[in-house]
Design an enzyme around this catalytic site. Structure first.
Site, PDB file in Angstrom:
ATOM      1  N   GLU A   1      42.365  42.401  45.139  1.00 34.85           N
ATOM      2  CA  GLU A   1      41.184  41.811  44.503  1.00 34.85           C
ATOM      3  C   GLU A   1      41.026  40.317  44.773  1.00 34.85           C
ATOM      4  OE1 GLU A   1      43.907  42.840  43.117  1.00 34.85           O
ATOM      5  OE2 GLU A   1      44.547  41.634  41.417  1.00 34.85           O
TER       6      GLU A   1
ATOM      7  N   GLY B   1      21.623  28.646  27.576  1.00 37.14           N
ATOM      8  CA  GLY B   1      22.623  29.188  28.502  1.00 37.14           C
ATOM      9  C   GLY B   1      22.063  30.358  29.303  1.00 37.14           C
ATOM     10  N   VAL B   2      22.852  30.798  30.287  1.00 39.58           N
ATOM     11  CA  VAL B   2      22.405  31.851  31.201  1.00 39.58           C
ATOM     12  C   VAL B   2      22.183  33.181  30.468  1.00 39.58           C
ATOM     13  CG1 VAL B   2      22.981  33.129  33.301  1.00 39.58           C
ATOM     14  CG2 VAL B   2      23.809  30.795  32.997  1.00 39.58           C
TER      15      VAL B   2
ATOM     16  N   CYS C   1      50.133  46.294  42.212  1.00 37.22           N
ATOM     17  CA  CYS C   1      51.275  45.494  41.765  1.00 37.22           C
ATOM     18  C   CYS C   1      52.054  46.238  40.663  1.00 37.22           C
ATOM     19  CB  CYS C   1      50.806  44.098  41.336  1.00 37.22           C
ATOM     20  SG  CYS C   1      52.158  42.916  41.225  1.00 37.22           S
ATOM     21  N   TYR C   2      52.033  45.755  39.420  1.00 35.63           N
ATOM     22  CA  TYR C   2      52.744  46.480  38.356  1.00 35.63           C
ATOM     23  C   TYR C   2      52.269  47.931  38.302  1.00 35.63           C
ATOM     24  CZ  TYR C   2      54.486  47.873  33.781  1.00 35.63           C
ATOM     25  OH  TYR C   2      55.118  48.534  32.765  1.00 35.63           O
TER      26      TYR C   2
ATOM     27  N   LYS D   1      29.449  38.286  34.111  1.00 36.19           N
ATOM     28  CA  LYS D   1      28.611  37.107  34.301  1.00 36.19           C
ATOM     29  C   LYS D   1      27.884  37.113  35.656  1.00 36.19           C
ATOM     30  CE  LYS D   1      27.746  33.099  32.321  1.00 36.19           C
ATOM     31  NZ  LYS D   1      27.640  32.933  30.867  1.00 36.19           N
TER      32      LYS D   1
END
Ligand code: XMP
Length: 511
Positions: free
Chosen positions: A171, A225-226, A82-83, A367
């Site tokens: 993507e 948390g994870v 793109c850009y 993540k």
């Protein structure tokens, strides 16, 4: 061992982290770096390929980010998106123009010339566009490789110099063969070996951590948390009983969360786990407090105090582990965005622990990679796929004052919500979902009695990175069973409403 690396230069587009994640998913390590990285620094980084991301600018804006032409003489393959594609064309002497109307959405892309970039891509396929400017004329030495009805240069390139550009977004999942095009760039243009795997990461990190830690002492704050869970499992593999984990039970966790932490980490994995029961302390501190930011600050400060007390009991340690992950360390190409809410995390811990060095074993991982590492390490899906929970937890999902009674009502309602979403098979499709207890009470009728009880709100969103979000289209039947169960099974709740606001203008959490 040094992995092969791809450099993703960040021109500020909203999918930039997604590009980097896709590259990693394809088995090639990459880093996302600000677009103003110098040619010398790029050379020193020694990437096997460079990707220019999209971005919100126009190449003709004076202030828009540019690129030093010398980058194309390094002999390193370049792929502009793109850009990024417009910038290559502009820098190398092509023409970029402003289209009459912006193009947004799916288009049929026709390959007009085969190159290694289009291997395995059918001559016609769907691509996803989001742009206003377009490339009208490619620079000399370049050829048009694909077109759409409205975009004369959809893909272009120079196979000899190995420089390519696409106007669409490979993507995003809406580009049918987008992943294939990225794979082609990595394997057929850059000659990647595919040496980035999560099992390899676990082996390598365990070795590195073992060498580093030896028989020294390590401390880690488990948050539930994870990230901290996976960091704990990884460091435990290397340090065994030399690792001590501290879990602060502030009483604001979701239903069964504390029990699960004990079961998984202490009972199943046999970790040294200290459970600090601080439930009444937190409730006392929060008594009478209704302002969201004040709640956050109180919880953050109290959390650190409790942790400090526990750390003092343990005494000096050599290492403090933090569950920092890659998105926390990326420097964005756009600069920092405004702080909307003060996010509480364990960032304040270094000041209160007597330690020599911080270990951040997950700082290179996205993540989804952290989750895959968790699975590699044998953590169950309930831990690895746990949805994000804010540090202040249920305290910012209770509007107004936090009381034990409201906590109990919310925990039960939230548990039912999560249970029904799981049963409906929606738990991975929805990014985050939770119940909120509002501070309005409404009249209801249950049996033959009039009730006057709390309104429970359900919040469920889809998102890529929590920066923007859309409300999840949960089927009515699922909402119905959640509502029926909450009003039947939960004390002090007689009405359920569903939040249909996106972010922006709302935020994901209610406070
Ligand atoms: P908002 O509500 O700002 O949330 O749209 C974006 C994401 O951040 C989480 N969140 C927090 N996480 N401490 C945290 O660690 C906090 O104070 C906090 N507030 C919001 C939220 O759950 C969502 O995933």
């Amino acid at each position: 061992m040094q992995h092969q690396r791809v450099l993703v230069l960040d021109f500020g587009g909203q999918y930039n982290q997604l590009i980097a994640r896709r590259v990693r998913d394809l088995g090639v390590y990459c880093d996302l770096k600000p677009c103003d990285m110098s040619v010398e620094a790029i050379k020193a980084y020694a990437p096997i390929g460079i990707i220019f991301t999209g971005g919100p600018n126009s190449v003709y804006d004076e202030t828009s980010p540019k690129i030093d032409r010398a980058v194309f003489s390094l002999g390193i393959p370049v792929f502009g998106i793109c850009y990024g594609a417009q910038l290559i064309a502009f820098t190398m002497g092509g023409t970029v123009i402003r289209a009459a109307t912006s193009e947004y959405g799916k288009r049929e892309c026709t390959i007009v010339k085969e190159t290694p970039m289009s291997e395995g891509v059918p001559s016609k396929s769907v691509c996803w566009m989001s742009h206003t400017d377009l490339i009208e004329k490619v620079p000399s030495g370049f050829e048009v490789l694909a077109v759409t009805d409205s975009c004369p240069v959809t893909m272009y390139g120079d196979p000899v110099r190995k420089i390519y550009g696409v106007q669409f977004h490979p993507e995003v999942v809406h580009t049918e063969y987008g992943n294939r095009i990225l794979e082609n760039f990595l394997y057929r243009v850059c000659g990647a070996a595919g040496d980035w795997t999560m099992s390899g990461f676990v082996e390598e990190q365990t070795r590195i951590l073992k060498d580093k830690i030896g028989d020294k002492k390590v401390l880690l704050a488990l948050s539930g948390g994870v990230d901290s869970a996976v960091a704990a499992a990884l460091v435990h593999r290397a340090a065994g009983k030399n690792l001590t984990c501290v879990f602060v039970d502030h009483g604001l966790h979701r239903k069964y969360e504390t029990e699960e932490v004990m079961r998984v980490f202490r009972d199943e994995m046999g970790m040294n786990l200290i459970m600090a029961d601080a439930r009444s302390r937190f409730l006392q501190k929060l008594a009478g407090v209704t302002d969201p930011e004040t709640k956050r600050k109180i919880i953050g400060a109290e959390f650190i105090k409790v942790f400090e007390e526990e750390a003092k009991k343990i005494g000096a340690v050599d290492f403090l582990v933090q569950g920092t992950i890659y998105p926390d360390v990326i420097e964005s190409g756009k600069g920092k965005s405004a702080v909307i809410k003060s996010h509480h995390n364990v960032g304040g811990l270094p000041d209160v622990v007597d330690f020599k060095e911080i270990i951040e074993p997950l700082r290179d991982l996205f993540k989804d990679e952290v989750r895959r590492v968790g699975t590699e390490l044998g953590l169950s899906d309930s831990v690895v796929w746990r949805q994000p929970c804010p540090g202040p937890a249920l305290a910012i999902r209770i509007m107004g004052e936090v009381t034990e009674e409201k906590l109990e009502t919310l925990r039960d309602a939230d548990f039912i919500f999560r249970d029904e979403i799981r049963k409906a098979g929606l738990d991975r499709a929805i990014w985050q979902y939770f119940a909120v207890i509002t501070n309005s009470k409404t009249v209801g009728v249950q049996g033959d009695f009039r009730t006057y009880e709390n309104v429970i709100a359900l919040r469920a969103i889809t998102s890529v990175d929590a920066m923007t979000a859309d409300w999840a289209r949960i089927p009515f039947e699922v909402l119905e069973s959640i509502s029926t169960r909450i009003t039947n099974e939960v004390e002090h709740a007689n009405r359920v409403v569903y939040d249909i606001t996106s972010k922006p203008p709302a935020t994901i959490e209610w406070e």
